[in-house]
Each structure stands twice: as structure tokens, then as C-alpha cells.
Design a protein around this motif. Structure first.
Motif, PDB file in Angstrom:
ATOM      1  N   LEU A  29      -7.799   4.313   5.855  1.00  0.00           N
ATOM      2  CA  LEU A  29      -8.658   3.459   6.669  1.00  0.00           C
ATOM      3  C   LEU A  29      -7.871   2.303   7.288  1.00  0.00           C
ATOM      4  CD1 LEU A  29     -11.521   2.668   7.641  1.00  0.00           C
ATOM      5  CD2 LEU A  29     -11.775   1.384   5.501  1.00  0.00           C
ATOM      6  N   LEU A  30      -7.036   1.635   6.472  1.00  0.00           N
ATOM      7  CA  LEU A  30      -6.219   0.519   6.962  1.00  0.00           C
ATOM      8  C   LEU A  30      -5.232   0.994   8.033  1.00  0.00           C
ATOM      9  CD1 LEU A  30      -5.353  -1.516   3.731  1.00  0.00           C
ATOM     10  CD2 LEU A  30      -6.613  -2.343   5.723  1.00  0.00           C
ATOM     11  N   SER A  31      -4.623   2.150   7.786  1.00  0.00           N
ATOM     12  CA  SER A  31      -3.641   2.678   8.745  1.00  0.00           C
ATOM     13  C   SER A  31      -4.296   2.926  10.095  1.00  0.00           C
ATOM     14  CB  SER A  31      -3.024   3.977   8.213  1.00  0.00           C
ATOM     15  OG  SER A  31      -2.313   3.740   7.025  1.00  0.00           O
ATOM     16  N   MET A  32      -5.490   3.510  10.089  1.00  0.00           N
ATOM     17  CA  MET A  32      -6.190   3.803  11.340  1.00  0.00           C
ATOM     18  C   MET A  32      -6.538   2.518  12.077  1.00  0.00           C
ATOM     19  SD  MET A  32      -8.679   6.898  10.022  1.00  0.00           S
ATOM     20  CE  MET A  32      -9.643   6.887  11.528  1.00  0.00           C
ATOM     21  N   ARG A  33      -7.030   1.535  11.313  1.00  0.00           N
ATOM     22  CA  ARG A  33      -7.452   0.280  11.936  1.00  0.00           C
ATOM     23  C   ARG A  33      -6.262  -0.455  12.557  1.00  0.00           C
ATOM     24  NH1 ARG A  33     -11.278  -3.111   8.288  1.00  0.00           N
ATOM     25  NH2 ARG A  33     -12.775  -1.633   9.150  1.00  0.00           N
ATOM     26  N   LEU A  34      -5.155  -0.524  11.831  1.00  0.00           N
ATOM     27  CA  LEU A  34      -3.982  -1.256  12.337  1.00  0.00           C
ATOM     28  C   LEU A  34      -3.271  -0.473  13.446  1.00  0.00           C
ATOM     29  CD1 LEU A  34      -2.645  -2.609   8.936  1.00  0.00           C
ATOM     30  CD2 LEU A  34      -3.763  -3.908  10.755  1.00  0.00           C
ATOM     31  N   ASP A  40       2.746  -0.415  14.531  1.00  0.00           N
ATOM     32  CA  ASP A  40       3.429   0.774  14.035  1.00  0.00           C
ATOM     33  C   ASP A  40       3.336   0.727  12.516  1.00  0.00           C
ATOM     34  OD1 ASP A  40       5.058   2.919  13.532  1.00  0.00           O
ATOM     35  OD2 ASP A  40       6.924   1.853  13.937  1.00  0.00           O
ATOM     36  N   VAL A  41       2.586   1.648  11.928  1.00  0.00           N
ATOM     37  CA  VAL A  41       2.219   1.541  10.515  1.00  0.00           C
ATOM     38  C   VAL A  41       2.955   2.578   9.677  1.00  0.00           C
ATOM     39  CG1 VAL A  41       0.312   1.632   8.859  1.00  0.00           C
ATOM     40  CG2 VAL A  41      -0.060   0.666  11.146  1.00  0.00           C
ATOM     41  N   THR A  42       3.522   2.110   8.542  1.00  0.00           N
ATOM     42  CA  THR A  42       4.084   3.005   7.533  1.00  0.00           C
ATOM     43  C   THR A  42       3.312   2.769   6.244  1.00  0.00           C
ATOM     44  OG1 THR A  42       6.286   2.838   8.530  1.00  0.00           O
ATOM     45  CG2 THR A  42       6.158   3.676   6.274  1.00  0.00           C
ATOM     46  N   ALA A  43       2.753   3.836   5.640  1.00  0.00           N
ATOM     47  CA  ALA A  43       1.909   3.696   4.455  1.00  0.00           C
ATOM     48  C   ALA A  43       2.540   4.414   3.269  1.00  0.00           C
ATOM     49  CB  ALA A  43       0.516   4.258   4.730  1.00  0.00           C
ATOM     50  N   VAL A  44       2.587   3.735   2.114  1.00  0.00           N
ATOM     51  CA  VAL A  44       3.103   4.338   0.880  1.00  0.00           C
ATOM     52  C   VAL A  44       2.152   4.002  -0.263  1.00  0.00           C
ATOM     53  CG1 VAL A  44       5.509   4.244   1.621  1.00  0.00           C
ATOM     54  CG2 VAL A  44       4.543   2.314   0.368  1.00  0.00           C
ATOM     55  N   ARG A 120     -11.799  -8.111  10.973  1.00  0.00           N
ATOM     56  CA  ARG A 120     -11.335  -9.101  11.948  1.00  0.00           C
ATOM     57  C   ARG A 120     -10.444 -10.146  11.281  1.00  0.00           C
ATOM     58  NH1 ARG A 120     -13.314 -10.641  16.828  1.00  0.00           N
ATOM     59  NH2 ARG A 120     -13.633  -8.413  17.041  1.00  0.00           N
ATOM     60  N   ALA A 121     -10.814 -10.549  10.065  1.00  0.00           N
ATOM     61  CA  ALA A 121     -10.008 -11.534   9.340  1.00  0.00           C
ATOM     62  C   ALA A 121      -8.624 -10.966   9.018  1.00  0.00           C
ATOM     63  CB  ALA A 121     -10.720 -11.951   8.056  1.00  0.00           C
ATOM     64  N   LEU A 122      -8.591  -9.678   8.687  1.00  0.00           N
ATOM     65  CA  LEU A 122      -7.302  -9.038   8.397  1.00  0.00           C
ATOM     66  C   LEU A 122      -6.403  -9.066   9.628  1.00  0.00           C
ATOM     67  CD1 LEU A 122      -5.426  -7.287   6.612  1.00  0.00           C
ATOM     68  CD2 LEU A 122      -6.625  -5.279   7.513  1.00  0.00           C
ATOM     69  N   LEU A 123      -6.939  -8.670  10.795  1.00  0.00           N
ATOM     70  CA  LEU A 123      -6.144  -8.662  12.016  1.00  0.00           C
ATOM     71  C   LEU A 123      -5.669 -10.069  12.381  1.00  0.00           C
ATOM     72  CD1 LEU A 123      -8.137  -6.097  14.200  1.00  0.00           C
ATOM     73  CD2 LEU A 123      -5.952  -5.742  13.033  1.00  0.00           C
ATOM     74  N   ASP A 124      -6.569 -11.053  12.236  1.00  0.00           N
ATOM     75  CA  ASP A 124      -6.193 -12.442  12.525  1.00  0.00           C
ATOM     76  C   ASP A 124      -5.049 -12.899  11.625  1.00  0.00           C
ATOM     77  OD1 ASP A 124      -7.949 -12.786  14.555  1.00  0.00           O
ATOM     78  OD2 ASP A 124      -9.298 -14.156  13.520  1.00  0.00           O
ATOM     79  N   THR A 125      -5.157 -12.587  10.334  1.00  0.00           N
ATOM     80  CA  THR A 125      -4.150 -13.036   9.362  1.00  0.00           C
ATOM     81  C   THR A 125      -2.792 -12.397   9.655  1.00  0.00           C
ATOM     82  OG1 THR A 125      -5.860 -13.276   7.675  1.00  0.00           O
ATOM     83  CG2 THR A 125      -3.587 -13.170   6.908  1.00  0.00           C
ATOM     84  N   ILE A 126      -2.788 -11.097   9.964  1.00  0.00           N
ATOM     85  CA  ILE A 126      -1.536 -10.420  10.279  1.00  0.00           C
ATOM     86  C   ILE A 126      -0.909 -11.004  11.538  1.00  0.00           C
ATOM     87  CG2 ILE A 126      -0.555  -8.224  11.060  1.00  0.00           C
ATOM     88  CD1 ILE A 126      -2.515  -6.825   9.159  1.00  0.00           C
ATOM     89  N   ALA A 127      -1.733 -11.232  12.578  1.00  0.00           N
ATOM     90  CA  ALA A 127      -1.210 -11.778  13.834  1.00  0.00           C
ATOM     91  C   ALA A 127      -0.624 -13.172  13.629  1.00  0.00           C
ATOM     92  CB  ALA A 127      -2.320 -11.819  14.882  1.00  0.00           C
ATOM     93  N   GLN A 128      -1.300 -13.985  12.822  1.00  0.00           N
ATOM     94  CA  GLN A 128      -0.801 -15.344  12.560  1.00  0.00           C
ATOM     95  C   GLN A 128       0.530 -15.300  11.815  1.00  0.00           C
ATOM     96  OE1 GLN A 128      -4.063 -17.031  10.432  1.00  0.00           O
ATOM     97  NE2 GLN A 128      -5.375 -17.188  12.247  1.00  0.00           N
ATOM     98  N   ALA A 129       0.635 -14.414  10.823  1.00  0.00           N
ATOM     99  CA  ALA A 129       1.879 -14.308  10.048  1.00  0.00           C
ATOM    100  C   ALA A 129       3.042 -13.873  10.941  1.00  0.00           C
ATOM    101  CB  ALA A 129       1.694 -13.316   8.896  1.00  0.00           C
ATOM    102  N   LEU A 130       2.793 -12.902  11.819  1.00  0.00           N
ATOM    103  CA  LEU A 130       3.856 -12.431  12.706  1.00  0.00           C
ATOM    104  C   LEU A 130       4.238 -13.493  13.728  1.00  0.00           C
ATOM    105  CD1 LEU A 130       2.645  -8.765  13.312  1.00  0.00           C
ATOM    106  CD2 LEU A 130       4.563  -9.510  11.893  1.00  0.00           C
ATOM    107  N   THR A 131       3.253 -14.260  14.201  1.00  0.00           N
ATOM    108  CA  THR A 131       3.534 -15.325  15.167  1.00  0.00           C
ATOM    109  C   THR A 131       4.403 -16.404  14.547  1.00  0.00           C
ATOM    110  OG1 THR A 131       1.435 -14.932  16.292  1.00  0.00           O
ATOM    111  CG2 THR A 131       2.507 -17.035  16.713  1.00  0.00           C
ATOM    112  N   LEU A 132       4.072 -16.809  13.301  1.00  0.00           N
ATOM    113  CA  LEU A 132       4.851 -17.844  12.628  1.00  0.00           C
ATOM    114  C   LEU A 132       6.265 -17.352  12.328  1.00  0.00           C
ATOM    115  CD1 LEU A 132       2.217 -19.330  10.177  1.00  0.00           C
ATOM    116  CD2 LEU A 132       3.205 -20.431  12.178  1.00  0.00           C
ATOM    117  N   THR A 133       6.390 -16.092  11.941  1.00  0.00           N
ATOM    118  CA  THR A 133       7.719 -15.538  11.658  1.00  0.00           C
ATOM    119  C   THR A 133       8.571 -15.519  12.914  1.00  0.00           C
ATOM    120  OG1 THR A 133       6.764 -14.135   9.937  1.00  0.00           O
ATOM    121  CG2 THR A 133       8.953 -13.548  10.733  1.00  0.00           C
ATOM    122  N   ALA A 134       7.955 -15.110  14.032  1.00  0.00           N
ATOM    123  CA  ALA A 134       8.693 -15.092  15.297  1.00  0.00           C
ATOM    124  C   ALA A 134       9.107 -16.484  15.715  1.00  0.00           C
ATOM    125  CB  ALA A 134       7.839 -14.445  16.384  1.00  0.00           C
TER     126      ALA A 134
END
Length: 463
Positions: A29-34, A40-44, A120-134
Motif C-alpha cells: 500500500l505504501l509503495s503504491m501511494r509513494l 522511486d520506491v524500494t521496499a524490503v 497526506r501527513a505522510l507525504l508532507d513529512t517526507i517532502a519536508q525531510a527531503l527539502t531540509l536535506t537538500a
């Protein structure tokens, strides 16, 4: 989604995310959503599998459940932090493990989300983390100043960030690192990012030039300073005036020359061999070594006052086995360049071949990797490099592949230097050992820029 998060999601489109969860349905489910969100998703299904995957490809972010079979999510985070300190990790936690997740955020976990979580909260959190890292990775770190350094690893990003900061100053920099790790490339990058970028960059390997010749190479000489000095010669300090001079393998510099180098650094002047007056110079000094200079100090092989002059700022380049996520990137970079050299269509490596490169031992570091890629490029018969060819190159001793003319010229010079050392600069004896007449031998010496008088035990003889 907030404006900042939307901007971050757009900027991070295509970023590789590593998902870790033993719940196959949730993982799907997470892989499909992201994936639908453009990632680009890798799931283990386990922490152990996640660490193995990271050896092959470093993700931009890790999203992991806390409760996992074997190593749990918190142990996975600790392992990631040791290898990739700046890699953002988001933990997914059930109600009972919230205290552990809260404690983990104090240790560096980006954040945690409780199950069930809002998409929506998951997508927001991931986007914020990637923005800060960049944002932490300064755009300049990927600019023209360091274009020759191919890397995406955090450990190299930290070194480059420090190099970028020190480049703006006039401080002397000592670059440490194993042989083949790219010390000269880093020195060139520092010069390119400095106010001296428009002036010359000159590099000299202090261990590759015979001791009698090194002083003349560095400081120059005047006409008639010794037999064979037929004209004035500007040394490398004068050639680098206004720019940067890299003293590579500084740990191999003889002690008598260390004294003279220290005087140059103190007085900002050089005196060519045989000259009566000094010449002012404006040169920034970078030095590099693979030796343990502290041990050399203790053994009396390196001057303490010179050490502190050179070691105002110290940068340490990691070995290739400390930046394995860079291996696929470097291998592909070398392959593209070598495809032009060998006029072949080389598209890339088979997945198992790339994995073999990533997992191999690299005592010769980036230089050894280049030599291995050159060998497979020269022998390749198809656009995709197969595993068998990589394994063959890894089993064989890694030699530097040179064009025949260049290899012959290098051998000839080393051969002549060896003869002159053996005979203390006696041309007649050296020519006899080489089975050549003196006239021909003199021509060989002249072609290689070698002066026999500098090899005599009593030193250069004044005219």
C-alpha cells in the motif's frame, strides 16, 4: 499539503525512498501511494535487507517500522546513523512504542508517525525531510568548482563542505588520505573555489623527483649555477605566483629541503639555486600526504615547525570502502569517458556486475576502480559489461593502463635516473652500463631533462 512541502515534493520528484516493514500488505500500500506521488520506491521486509540494499544504492530517505523481525527499527536507525549521519529516517510506530520513537528523535531520527497515519501527513513529512536535506547540501557543492569529483555520499559531502569553506581563505591546507583517494582532485577543487581561481594551479609530487633535482624544480636556478644550467629556470613557486601550489606527498620531502621550504613560507620569497638575490612570491600552499606525519615527527623525519605551518586546516579524504554508495556512480562515470577513448558503445554494467564492484575490496581506492573499469572497457565486446568481465578484472592485479608511447617515456626516464644514481652522475659509466655511446646517452638525458651533475655525491659544481 503546505506550499513548502509541495515545493519540496516537486524538487524531490524521483528521489529514491527505502521502505522497511514486515507487513507485506502495508508495504504494498505504501509503495503504491509513494510511487503515485512521483517517488522511486524500494521496499524490503527486514532491517537486514535494508542495510544490504543500502550497500548497492543509497536512498534519499528511509521510512521504517519500529517493530521488525530480528533487528528492529531503532537498531536499524543506529546502523544507518553510523554509516550515513545525514540520511533522514522516519519511523512508523504503534502506540506501545511511541516512547522509544520519541527518544530516537532526540538522537537524530527525523520524526515518527503513529499507526494508523494519514496519507497526506505522510507525504508532507517526507517532502519536508527531503527539502531540509537538500537545503543542507549547499548548491555550490555540486557546482563547477568540484565538477571533477564524482560523489553523492554524505561522508564526501561533509569533506566538500569543509573544503568549500576553507577555499575562501588564504590558510594552508593539509589533505590526508590513502593513495588513490583523490587528494589532488580535492586540491584542484579548493583552488577553483578560491579567489585565486583565475591564476595558475601547479602540482608537484615531492616523492617522484630525485632529491638533487627537487630544489631546482621548486625554487629554480640561474644560468651557470651548475654544470648543465645553460639558462635561467623559473621554479614551480614562481610558476604558481598569484595562484596555488600543491606539494603532493609532502611527507617524502628530504629534511634539508624542509628547512628551505619553511624559510620560503616565512619570508614569502624564493632564492633560485646559484642566485644572489631572492624573488618575492605570492603563493597559497596546499599539501597532501598518505603518510602518518605525526609518526614522522616523532621519528625526526619531519620538522615540527614546518608541520604546523602546513597544517593550519586539515582535511581527510575517505577511502573508497568508506563511500561505497559512490562506487556505482564512479564506475558509470569512468565507463562513459573510457567509451570515448576506446571508441566503443558502452552503456553500463549488468546489475550483478555493478553489485560485484560495490562489494569488492578497494585498497587502491578510486585510482584502482578507474583501472578496473579501464580494463573491462578495453576488453568489452557488448554494450553491457557482464559480471564475468568484472570478476576477471578484480582477480587480476590492478595495473595502470597507459598508452604505449607514454609508458615507454616513463620507463626511459626512470631507467636513466636509476643509472645516474648508481654511477653518481658519471655519464661514461652510465652509458657503458646502458650499452650506448656517450653522445647518444647525452641526447637521452637531454630529452628527459636530466642533469648528471645533480646526481654527483659532492652535489652540483659551480661554473
Amino acid at each position: 499539503m503546505s506550499a513548502d512541502s509541495a515545493k519540496g515534493a516537486k524538487a524531490a520528484r524521483g528521489a529514491n525512498l527505502l521502505l522497511v516493514d514486515d507487513d507485506a500488505d502495508l508495504l504494498k500500500l505504501l509503495s503504491m501511494r509513494l510511487d503515485a506521488a512521483g517517488y522511486d520506491v524500494t521496499a524490503v521486509g527486514s532491517a537486514e535487507a535494508a542495510l544490504a540494499q543500502m550497500e548497492v544504492q543509497r536512498p534519499a530517505l528511509v521510512l521504517s517500522d519500529v517493530q521488525l523481525p530480528g533487528m528492529d527499527g531503532l537498531a536499524l536507525f543506529n546502523a544507518i546513523r553510523e554509516r550515513h549521519p545525514a540520511l533522514p529516517v522516519i519511523l512508523l510506530t504503534a502506540h506501545g512504542t511511541i516512547p522509544d520513537a520519541v527518544a530516537a528523535t532526540a538522537q537524530g531520527v527525523y520524526t515518527y508517525l503513529t499507526k494508523p497515519f494519514d496519507g497526506r501527513a505522510l507525504l508532507d513529512t517526507i517532502a519536508q525531510a527531503l527539502t531540509l536535506t537538500a537545503a543542507r547540501q549547499d548548491d555550490d557543492s555540486h557546482g563547477a568548482w568540484r565538477e571533477a569529483i564524482v560523489s553523492r555520499s554524505n561522508v564526501m559531502a561533509e569533506v566538500l563542505a569543509e573544503a568549500r569553506l576553507v577555499a575562501a581563505s588564504q590558510a594552508s591546507v593539509l589533505i590526508r588520505g590513502e593513495s588513490g583517494s583523490g587528494k589532488e582532485l580535492l586540491a584542484r577543487a579548493i583552488h577553483a573555489a578560491s579567489p585565486r581561481a583565475g591564476r595558475p594551479f601547479v602540482a608537484v609530487n615531492c616523492g617522484a623527483i630525485p632529491e638533487p633535482l627537487l630544489e631546482s624544480e621548486l625554487f629554480g636556478h640561474v644560468k651557470g649555477a651548475f654544470t648543465g644550467a645553460l639558462s635561467n629556470h623559473r621554479g614551480l613557486f614562481q610558476a604558481a605566483d598569484g595562484g596555488t601550489l600543491l606539494l603532493d606527498e609532502i611527507g617524502d620531502m628530504p629534511l634539508p629541503l624542509q628547512v628551505k621550504l619553511l624559510r620560503v613560507l616565512q619570508e614569502h620569497q624564493v632564492r633560485p639555486v646559484g642566485a644572489s638575490e631572492s624573488v618575492p612570491i605570492d603563493v597559497r600552499i596546499l599539501s597532501a600526504t598518505h603518510r602518518d606525519l605525526e609518526a614522522a615527527l616523532a621519528e625526526g623525519q619531519f620538522r615540527e615547525d614546518l608541520y604546523y605551518r602546513l597544517n593550519v586546516v586539515s582535511l581527510t579524504l575517505p577511502g573508497l570502502d568508506e563511500r561505497r554508495e559512490d562506487i556505482p556512480l564512479l564506475a558509470q562515470h569512468f565507463l562513459q569517458r573510457l567509451a570515448l577513448k576506446y571508441d566503443k558503445r558502452l552503456n553500463g554494467f549488468a546489475p550483478d556486475a555493478l553489485k560485484a564492484l560495490t562489494m569488492a575490496s578497494w585498497p587502491g581506492n578510486v585510482r584502482q576502480l578507474h583501472n578496473v573499469v579501464e580494463q573491462v572497457s578495453a576488453l568489452a565486446t557488448s554494450p553491457l559489461i557482464p559480471l564475468a568481465l568484472v570478476q576477471r578484472a578484480l582477480r587480476s592485479p590492478s595495473i595502470e593502463v597507459l598508452p604505449y608511447a607514454e609508458a615507454r617515456q616513463r620507463f626511459e626516464r626512470e631507467y636513466l635516473v636509476g643509472l645516474l644514481k648508481l654511477t653518481d652522475g658519471n655519464v661514461a659509466d652510465a652509458a657503458r652500463l646502458a650499452d650506448r655511446n656517450r653522445t647518444e646517452f647525452y641526447r637521452l638525458l637531454q630529452r628527459n631533462g636530466l642533469n648528471p651533475s645533480l646526481f654527483r655525491a659532492e652535489g652540483p659544481v659551480a661554473e
